[in-house]
Design a protein around this motif. Structure first.
Motif, PDB file in Angstrom:
ATOM      1  N   ASP A 230      43.693  -5.833  30.831  1.00  0.00           N
ATOM      2  CA  ASP A 230      44.813  -6.050  29.910  1.00  0.00           C
ATOM      3  C   ASP A 230      44.742  -7.430  29.250  1.00  0.00           C
TER       4      ASP A 230
ATOM      5  N   GLU B  86      41.756  -9.395  28.659  1.00  0.00           N
ATOM      6  CA  GLU B  86      40.602  -9.763  27.844  1.00  0.00           C
ATOM      7  C   GLU B  86      40.542  -9.013  26.522  1.00  0.00           C
ATOM      8  N   LEU B  87      40.137  -9.747  25.497  1.00  0.00           N
ATOM      9  CA  LEU B  87      39.788  -9.117  24.234  1.00  0.00           C
ATOM     10  C   LEU B  87      38.561  -8.247  24.486  1.00  0.00           C
ATOM     11  N   PRO B  88      38.635  -6.953  24.160  1.00  0.00           N
ATOM     12  CA  PRO B  88      37.464  -6.109  24.431  1.00  0.00           C
ATOM     13  C   PRO B  88      36.261  -6.621  23.643  1.00  0.00           C
TER      14      PRO B  88
ATOM     15  N   ARG C  65      35.817 -14.167  28.534  1.00  0.00           N
ATOM     16  CA  ARG C  65      36.308 -13.520  27.304  1.00  0.00           C
ATOM     17  C   ARG C  65      37.643 -14.151  26.907  1.00  0.00           C
TER      18      ARG C  65
ATOM     19  N   ARG D 171      43.347 -11.331  24.591  1.00  0.00           N
ATOM     20  CA  ARG D 171      43.602 -10.396  23.492  1.00  0.00           C
ATOM     21  C   ARG D 171      44.402 -11.053  22.379  1.00  0.00           C
ATOM     22  N   LEU D 172      44.319 -10.480  21.181  1.00  0.00           N
ATOM     23  CA  LEU D 172      45.132 -10.999  20.084  1.00  0.00           C
ATOM     24  C   LEU D 172      46.598 -10.730  20.378  1.00  0.00           C
ATOM     25  N   ARG D 173      47.427 -11.743  20.108  1.00  0.00           N
ATOM     26  CA  ARG D 173      48.868 -11.516  20.244  1.00  0.00           C
ATOM     27  C   ARG D 173      49.341 -10.681  19.070  1.00  0.00           C
TER      28      ARG D 173
ATOM     29  N   ALA E 269      47.474 -10.316  15.504  1.00  0.00           N
ATOM     30  CA  ALA E 269      46.860  -9.057  15.095  1.00  0.00           C
ATOM     31  C   ALA E 269      47.473  -8.562  13.787  1.00  0.00           C
TER      32      ALA E 269
ATOM     33  N   ALA F 117      40.694  -2.227  18.905  1.00  0.00           N
ATOM     34  CA  ALA F 117      40.838  -3.272  19.920  1.00  0.00           C
ATOM     35  C   ALA F 117      42.290  -3.707  20.119  1.00  0.00           C
ATOM     36  N   VAL F 118      43.114  -3.627  19.068  1.00  0.00           N
ATOM     37  CA  VAL F 118      44.473  -4.150  19.222  1.00  0.00           C
ATOM     38  C   VAL F 118      45.544  -3.063  19.279  1.00  0.00           C
TER      39      VAL F 118
END
Lengths: 310, 311
Positions: A82, A84-86, B83, B86-88, B92, B122-123
């Motif tokens: 959840d 990490e950016l894939p 890594r 993820r983009l917030r 995004a 991805a987002v």
């Protein structure tokens, strides 16, 4: 001491990311140097604040217990999938397109957030390069003072409060939409129980996100609902438009008109927010538009043109 | 420096430095939009971060002295943060809306579309909050124009001008397509004018490719309105204040006699449309030629209303 706080937050994040088990507060206090010393009570307050700050940054912290035993103290962890950016592999041409996208927004909160997204992609190994695609040059400037508040509300799923036509209003925002250069916030009006568009340029009091983060539930069919609703409702008028000349009513529909029309004109039904806007738009089109109905608006337009023609 | 902004950057800095061993402090600062000094401060924080335990092997391995001396950063033992986050949703939303605009303007650019598909996957739906609907004109016209830009050739453009009957034709040398406020424009060198001009694509009727090579005119000006040769100052009734927020302006001032607003004027037609739109809310116009043009357009429009002759 913000350097020490940054260090503590990052070490907390790494501890939660490197564990499979849920870690209790007290285990975390043992593990992280920044939490040692001080009283238990001050540690607990600090820990709550740190946890909240990481969540604000978008870090998904899970809460749970390692066994079904209901007496066990709750713990925390971060699920790596959840967090990490894939992995994203981009070709040189795709990187060029991303590089151009990075430059689209001008001087708005959207530009800041987009720059951060590009940083994340660069951290993930991509190197967006606008130089590869020099022929495309889209730019979007935002001039609405309330854009930032609306952007925040819509991306954090919070209710937005603002003034509209001099009255306090609120909306549960689903989308922020630009059409024909105008920004609209679209969502549920909880006071009237219906979907609607609010035009940012018509806000009469500053907008402010209110309510809890994540409280707004965006329906799956938000796009379809937006497409069904016209952003502009209000006054309907019949306008004869010169054939083949672009005009500012993309949603104009051809209409029946029994009266005489000059050659090369077709009657259309158009909508505007209010009567003044009908007159303004038809006037701005000069000799390419003729206001046919309603009669009182037609008279007001003639008076406007007469005043200007001197 | 607020620690929230610093932590957000650190989360990206660690995977970046891990993947770019030996990168310079200066380059890192430019990627992260900050100063080299701040990057060195970030490294000072990172040297005390790592796996819990606090043993030498647990911490990130960064040679700060080396980075200070020769400007190169070597950063190791950071697999736990290999890594980025993820983009917030706000990030995004901004990037995806921008990329969709690029896809729209770039037409059949397969690369822009596939980059968008990858990011959307991805987002997920969080990237869907922001939509920009463009008036981008005809896709076929855009394809011909892009090919002409790439080949460096001139095209024959047939286009309509609001307020003027019929279609104009001009040989122009296309330089780029760009978007301002939801409309797509072609920036091109106009041979007949000997100057850069912007053409709104939804007003273009036809584009015909030629094999004539384009000349050397340097780069077109950066903004759509910056090249505007004319500025128009209007003295407005307070009820027309909205126009100063709605259109590009170069100066806005409150005066006892009203609100003074100066606009860059890309075309006389735009300026006369603005005057017609505002009607009696305009108290004074700085440019008599534009005022006269608006007067004659008002008279031309008035000719459509037979009852006016009786009035």
């Amino acid at each position: 001491m913000s350097a020490r706080k940054s260090e503590r937050l990052l070490n907390l994040l790494i501890a939660l990311l490197s564990t499979r088990r849920y870690l209790t507060k007290h285990e975390l206090r043992e593990m992280i140097e920044g939490y040692r010393g001080g009283t238990v009570a001050s540690f607990e307050r600090q820990f709550e604040r740190d946890k909240e700050e990481l969540r604000q940054l978008g870090v998904p912290i899970e809460t749970g217990a390692n066994t079904a035993d209901t007496d066990e103290e709750y713990g925390y962890r971060i699920n790596r999938a959840d967090f990490e950016l894939p992995p994203l592999a981009f070709s040189a041409e795709e990187l060029a397109a991303l590089g151009v996208a990075a430059q689209v927004w001008q001087d708005s909160v959207a530009a800041t957030h987009t720059a951060q997204a590009i940083e994340a992609l660069q951290a993930g190994g991509a190197a967006p390069d606008p130089a590869l695609l020099p022929t495309v040059h889209p730019r979007i400037a935002v001039r609405d003072a309330n854009f930032e508040a609306a952007y925040e509300a819509v991306t954090t799923r919070r209710e937005l409060s603002f003034g509209y036509a001099g009255r306090p209003r609120r909306v549960q925002p689903w989308k922020l939409i630009q059409r024909r250069g105008q920004w609209y916030v679209f969502g549920l009006d909880p006071d009237r129980g219906e979907d609607r568009f609010f035009k940012l340029s018509r806000f009469t009091a500053a907008a402010e996100p209110t309510g809890r983060v994540g409280a707004v539930v965006v329906p799956d069919d938000a796009d379809e609902r937006a497409a069904r609703l016209e952003p502009v409702v209000g006054v309907e008028a019949v306008v004869a438009l010169r054939d083949g000349v672009p005009h500012s009513w993309p949603e104009a529909e051809p209409a029946d008109w029994a009266g005489p029309l000059p050659a090369g004109f077709t009657a259309h039904r158009v909508r505007q927010g209010n009567e003044d806007l009908v007159i303004d738009e038809v006037a701005a089109a000069g000799a390419d538009a003729i206001l046919l109905a309603p009669e009182d608006l037609r008279r007001r337009l003639i008076a406007r043109l007469r005043g200007m023609a001197g | 420096m607020r620690s929230e902004a610093q932590v957000a950057r650190l989360l990206r800095l660690v995977p970046y430095l891990t993947a770019h061993q030996g990168v310079t402090v200066t380059e890192t600062a430019s990627v992260f939009g900050t100063t080299p000094r701040q990057i060195l401060k970030d490294l000072e924080v990172l040297q005390f971060c790592g796996l819990p335990g606090g043993l030498y092997d647990d911490l990130f391995d960064v040679d700060i002295e080396g980075a200070r001396e020769d400007g190169h950063i070597f950063f190791r033992n950071a697999d736990v943060l290999a890594r980025p986050l993820r983009l917030r949703p706000a990030e995004a939303a901004g990037l995806l809306a921008a990329l969709r605009v690029v896809v729209e303007v770039a037409g059949e650019s397969a690369a822009a579309r596939s980059a968008l598909d990858k990011l959307e996957a991805a987002v997920g739906r969080e990237g869907d909050r922001l939509t920009v609907a463009l008036a981008a004109g005809d896709a076929g016209h855009r394809a011909v124009l892009r090919a002409a830009v790439a080949a460096g050739t001139a095209v024959v453009l047939r286009y309509r001008t609001p307020g003027r009957p019929g279609v104009s034709e001009a040989v122009v040398e296309p330089a780029r397509l760009h978007v301002v406020d939801g409309y797509t424009y072609l920036d091109a060198w106009s041979r007949v004018r000997g100057a850069w001009r912007s053409f709104r694509l939804d007003r273009v009727e036809a584009v015909e490719a030629t094999t004539e090579p384009a000349g050397e005119h340097g780069d077109p000006p950066a903004g759509w309105f910056e090249d505007a040769p004319v500025h128009l100052t209007l003295l407005l009734d307070p009820s027309a204040r909205w126009v100063s927020e709605y259109y590009p302006t170069t100066a806005v001032a409150e005066r006892p006699e009203g609100l003074s607003v100066t606009f860059p004027v890309a075309s006389t037609d735009w300026a006369t449309s603005l005057l017609l739109r505002l009607g009696g809310r305009v108290r004074a116009v700085s440019d008599p030629a534009i005022e006269a043009a608006a007067r004659s357009r008002a008279a031309a429009a008035l000719a459509h209303y037979p009852e006016d002759l009786l009035g």
